[in-house]
Write an enzyme that holds these catalytic residues in place. Structure first.
Site, short mmCIF file in Angstrom:
data_model
loop_
_atom_site.label_atom_id
_atom_site.label_comp_id
_atom_site.label_asym_id
_atom_site.label_seq_id
_atom_site.Cartn_x
_atom_site.Cartn_y
_atom_site.Cartn_z
N HIS A 66 0.83 -1.22 0.00
CA HIS A 66 0.00 0.00 0.00
C HIS A 66 0.86 1.27 0.00
O HIS A 66 0.70 2.11 -0.90
CB HIS A 66 -0.96 -0.01 1.18
CG HIS A 66 -1.58 1.32 1.48
ND1 HIS A 66 -2.42 1.97 0.60
CD2 HIS A 66 -1.43 2.15 2.55
CE1 HIS A 66 -2.78 3.13 1.12
NE2 HIS A 66 -2.20 3.26 2.30
N HIS A 90 4.72 6.45 5.41
CA HIS A 90 3.70 7.32 6.03
C HIS A 90 2.89 6.63 7.12
O HIS A 90 2.27 7.31 7.94
CB HIS A 90 2.78 7.92 4.95
CG HIS A 90 1.72 7.00 4.44
ND1 HIS A 90 1.90 6.21 3.32
CD2 HIS A 90 0.46 6.74 4.86
CE1 HIS A 90 0.80 5.53 3.09
NE2 HIS A 90 -0.09 5.82 4.01
N GLU A 94 2.65 5.43 13.01
CA GLU A 94 1.33 5.14 13.59
C GLU A 94 1.15 3.66 13.89
O GLU A 94 0.60 3.29 14.93
CB GLU A 94 0.25 5.60 12.60
CG GLU A 94 -1.16 5.37 13.10
CD GLU A 94 -2.18 5.80 12.05
OE1 GLU A 94 -3.37 5.75 12.38
OE2 GLU A 94 -1.78 6.17 10.94
N ASP A 95 1.62 2.78 12.99
CA ASP A 95 1.24 1.37 13.06
C ASP A 95 2.39 0.41 13.35
O ASP A 95 2.18 -0.80 13.37
CB ASP A 95 0.59 0.94 11.73
CG ASP A 95 -0.71 1.68 11.47
OD1 ASP A 95 -1.36 2.09 12.45
OD2 ASP A 95 -1.06 1.89 10.30
N ASP A 157 -2.69 8.66 -0.70
CA ASP A 157 -3.09 7.57 0.20
C ASP A 157 -4.58 7.28 0.04
O ASP A 157 -5.00 6.12 -0.08
CB ASP A 157 -2.76 8.00 1.64
CG ASP A 157 -3.27 7.00 2.67
OD1 ASP A 157 -2.94 5.81 2.55
OD2 ASP A 157 -4.00 7.42 3.59
N ASP A 277 -25.82 15.22 -24.71
CA ASP A 277 -26.00 15.92 -25.98
C ASP A 277 -25.14 17.19 -26.02
O ASP A 277 -25.61 18.26 -26.40
CB ASP A 277 -27.48 16.27 -26.17
CG ASP A 277 -27.77 16.70 -27.61
OD1 ASP A 277 -26.98 16.34 -28.50
OD2 ASP A 277 -28.78 17.40 -27.82
#
Length: 724
Positions: A66, A90, A94-95, A157, A277
């Site tokens: 990702h 990124h 956080e993770d 992201d 149209d």
């Protein structure tokens, strides 16, 4: 994980054969990077892969795919290596165990700052998911103000998440799609990134309404042969005339997306065939002079529709977009929309702030560049967020500013300001400067005096007239359109209301202390400070404001403060307080309000009731609710009208009229002729002969109301009129 970990030191030891295809795809997209930068990119991949080891996406793929895909989106836009590295990393802070210090040590402080700016606030506790998302957005905005690349990473992201949304649950798909359409796609448009915006909108539409998307997409792809032939003939004729004029050009037909078709069908209430149209073409030439030359050529081939020409080259959009727009009469009875621009304008129209990325001071491409305009917009948002009470309120204000329709206005010096559609002269005042807005009195629009609520149109020249004594009113919030104006007005009103509340609270407490035979300035300082501390007030002003707002009764505070005073000269508790009346001038803000049940106006006999959280609420003495308030005499406040009362006050009249066409207009005209403004109209009763209406109006006092009633009563269609 620490900077010394072996996983981070493997950077240059991975053989090319072991590099996965998704990384090779990123490296191909970043063909413009030099060898050292490509090596840095690979180091970032290895650090990210090690940090995300064992983590997978909902689709089952390794999680590292990702962030690498996010970096590829940015590489296709031509972003610098620091942005690409930050994109790969990124989600690490956080993770994963990787810290900001680790990222800074390995890849530099700039990359660490970018990664930190994108990181969400999941570690903090919020009331709900909505508040967490709003606070994350606020943090992202502050990071954007330091470096615009933060929002580019966030947009990339979101784009990759939308491309791979199928693995999410139905509820998550809907939530993410709504957020994308409401926030991220408009941000991409505001930054001029139309390619990103168009894909986000289409993917959001597909996730939110898959069946509608599929039907429209199929219809677009299976266009009738007749239409394809017509498109080809128009394109050939335009190309032939441009070539005869020796104009180097690129001519392309514009393809509508399902989202654009769907929004036009809904917004304009048109059928699919009516929306389709329309033929669309884009002409890309070398210079600005060629743009106007090409405009003359296409107008010579097909006649232009009157009033449909827009010059966004002379007056660019707020996001830096420049182009000439014209609509022509087509040979098949269908309009032809043509956009004409230079190659540079075309690049900026598609990529926006990512088109020419420059960070060194002084390299900004001039005042009209997409970067400088985006930076100005973000600086304005930063100023706005300082004055908002909550993240949710701030997010709602940002949504208002993201509407794409704009008006372009001129200051007296000839500068151009862009504001959202439906902006008023007051919005213009706040766009110039907050102090100009706070002290605005009236405006000159095209050199003619106009009220602050006047809606503005593109091309108008606006001048704001100010006065030091002027101040915002709550009515201003009803007609401003920009978040900056709304936030500034609310902030100023809170400040003014607090000052008024402190002043009124001081008066009420002094009066209550007078009943106890003392005064505030005679209370020993240590006694006063002890009382404030016992009741958790940090300052005397806070307690005085609470008294004015009805959250604390002045008689109770006075009794407590006077307990230790000497008995000499003191009145016994419960003795009647001297009835010096509070006089209403019309300049009270928030502390004194007027009851909606009886709508008192100057010259009425009135009473004041001290209501918790509302301050003093003024009622007419003849109001039916007054009987109930007599049960709490301690909350009654002696109140009256000052000799000089200014401003407009709400009132209402009940009118019985003959029920026939044109009656409402006659009554409205009579009210207007008496210099009264109509706030609202409602039918109370209606049959074939008689209609009973209630008009909410603004008047200055009882005499003015009587003039309005007399003017209405003179109409032969009016059978009865009375104040309600």
């Amino acid at each position: 994980m620490t900077p010394g970990d072996p996983a981070l030191a493997l950077t240059d030891t991975v053989p090319d054969a072991a590099v996965p295809d998704y990384v090779r795809s990123l490296e191909r997209a970043g063909y413009y990077l030099d060898e050292a930068q490509r090596a840095q990119l690979r180091r970032a991949w290895i650090a990210g892969a090690a940090a995300h080891e064992g983590q997978t996406r909902k689709s089952g793929e390794p999680y590292i795919t990702h962030p690498v895909a996010v970096a590829q989106v940015l590489a296709e836009l031509g972003l610098d290596v620091e942005t690409l590295v930050a994109a790969i990393l990124h989600d690490t802070i956080e993770d994963t165990p990787l810290t900001r210090a680790d990222v800074a040590a390995q890849f530099g402080e700039t990359v660490a700052e970018l990664v930190d700016g994108v990181t969400k606030l999941d570690k903090l506790r919020f009331a709900d998911r909505q508040e967490a998302a709003a606070e994350s957005f606020r943090k992202m905005l502050l990071a954007m103000s330091r470096d615009l690349r933060v929002i580019l990473i966030k947009l990339a992201d979101r784009l990759h998440n939308m491309r791979t949304l199928g693995a999410q649950s139905a509820e998550a798909r809907r939530r993410i799609a709504v957020e994308t359409l409401e926030i991220y796609a408009p941000i991409a448009q505001r930054l001029g990134m139309n390619l990103i915006k168009a894909e986000l909108q289409d993917l959001g539409f597909k996730a939110l309404h898959p069946w509608r998307h599929a039907v429209i997409d199929k219809r677009i792809r299976s266009q009738p042969l007749v239409r394809r032939e017509a498109l080809g003939q128009i394109e050939a004729r335009l190309a032939q005339r441009l070539a005869l004029e020796k104009l180097e050009h690129r001519l392309v037909g514009r393809v509508k997306t399902p989202w654009s078709v769907y929004t036009k069908m809904r917004g304009q209430r048109r059928s699919f065939d009516q929306v389709m149209d329309v033929f669309g073409f884009r002409v890309v030439v070398d210079t600005v002079a060629d743009c106007y030359h090409a405009l003359g050529v296409v107008h010579a081939v097909y006649k232009p529709l009157d009033g449909r020409f827009r010059d966004f080259i002379a007056i660019p959009k707020a996001n830096g977009y420049q182009s000439l727009h014209t609509v022509l009469f087509g040979p098949y009875g269908s309009p032809i929309e043509v956009q004409i621009r230079t190659r540079e304008m075309d690049l900026i129209a598609e990529r926006g702030v990512a088109a020419h990325w420059a960070y060194k001071i002084g390299v900004d491409g001039g005042g009209n560049s997409a970067q400088s305009r985006a930076a100005a917009w973000i600086a304005n948002l930063v100023e706005t967020q300082r004055g908002t009470g909550s993240s949710l309120e701030f997010l709602e204000n940002v949504k208002v500013d993201l509407f794409p329709d704009e008006v372009y206005l001129f200051t007296p010096k000839g500068d151009i300001l862009s504001l959202p559609r439906n902006s008023t002269a007051l919005d213009f005042a706040y766009a110039v400067h907050t102090d100009v807005g706070n002290h605005a009195v009236t405006a000159r629009v095209d050199k003619r005096l106009a009220p602050l609520r006047t809606k503005l149109a593109s091309g108008q020249s606006v001048e704001i007239i100010t006065a030091k004594s002027a101040a915002p009113t709550t009515q201003w919030l009803e007609f401003v359109a920009t978040s900056k104006a709304r936030t500034a007005i609310r902030q100023q009103l809170k400040q003014l209301e607090h000052e008024d509340a402190v002043q009124l609270g001081h008066y009420m407490l002094d009066r209550a202390l007078g009943a106890q035979g003392t005064a505030l300035d005679r209370i020993p300082m240590e006694r006063l400070e002890a009382y404030l501390a016992d009741n958790r007030y940090t300052r005397l002003e806070a307690m005085l404001a609470d008294i004015a707002l009805g959250n604390r009764m002045p008689s109770q505070v006075a009794l407590a403060l006077a307990q230790q005073q000497s008995a000499g000269g003191a009145q016994r508790p419960g003795a009647p307080a001297p009835q010096e009346r509070i006089l209403i001038t019309g300049n009270e803000r928030g502390v004194i309000s007027f009851a909606q049940c009886c709508l008192p106006i100057p010259r009425d006999e009135i009473m004041g009731y001290h209501s918790a959280g509302k301050g003093i609420v003024v009622h007419r003495l003849e109001c039916p609710n007054v009987a109930e308030y007599r049960k709490s005499p301690e909350r009654w406040v002696a109140i009256g009208w000052d000799r000089e009362v200014s401003g407009d006050f709400s009132s209402a009249i009940r009118i019985e009229v003959e029920n026939r066409p044109g009656v409402l207009a006659q009554v409205a005209a009579a009210i207007a002729n008496a210099d009264s403004n109509i706030d609202r109209v409602e039918y109370l009763e209606r049959d074939s002969n008689i209609a009973v209406l209630r008009f909410g109006i603004d008047v200055t006092d009882g005499r003015h109301l009587a003039e309005v009633i007399r003017g209405v009563r003179r109409l032969h269609v009016v059978q009865d009129v009375q104040r309600t």
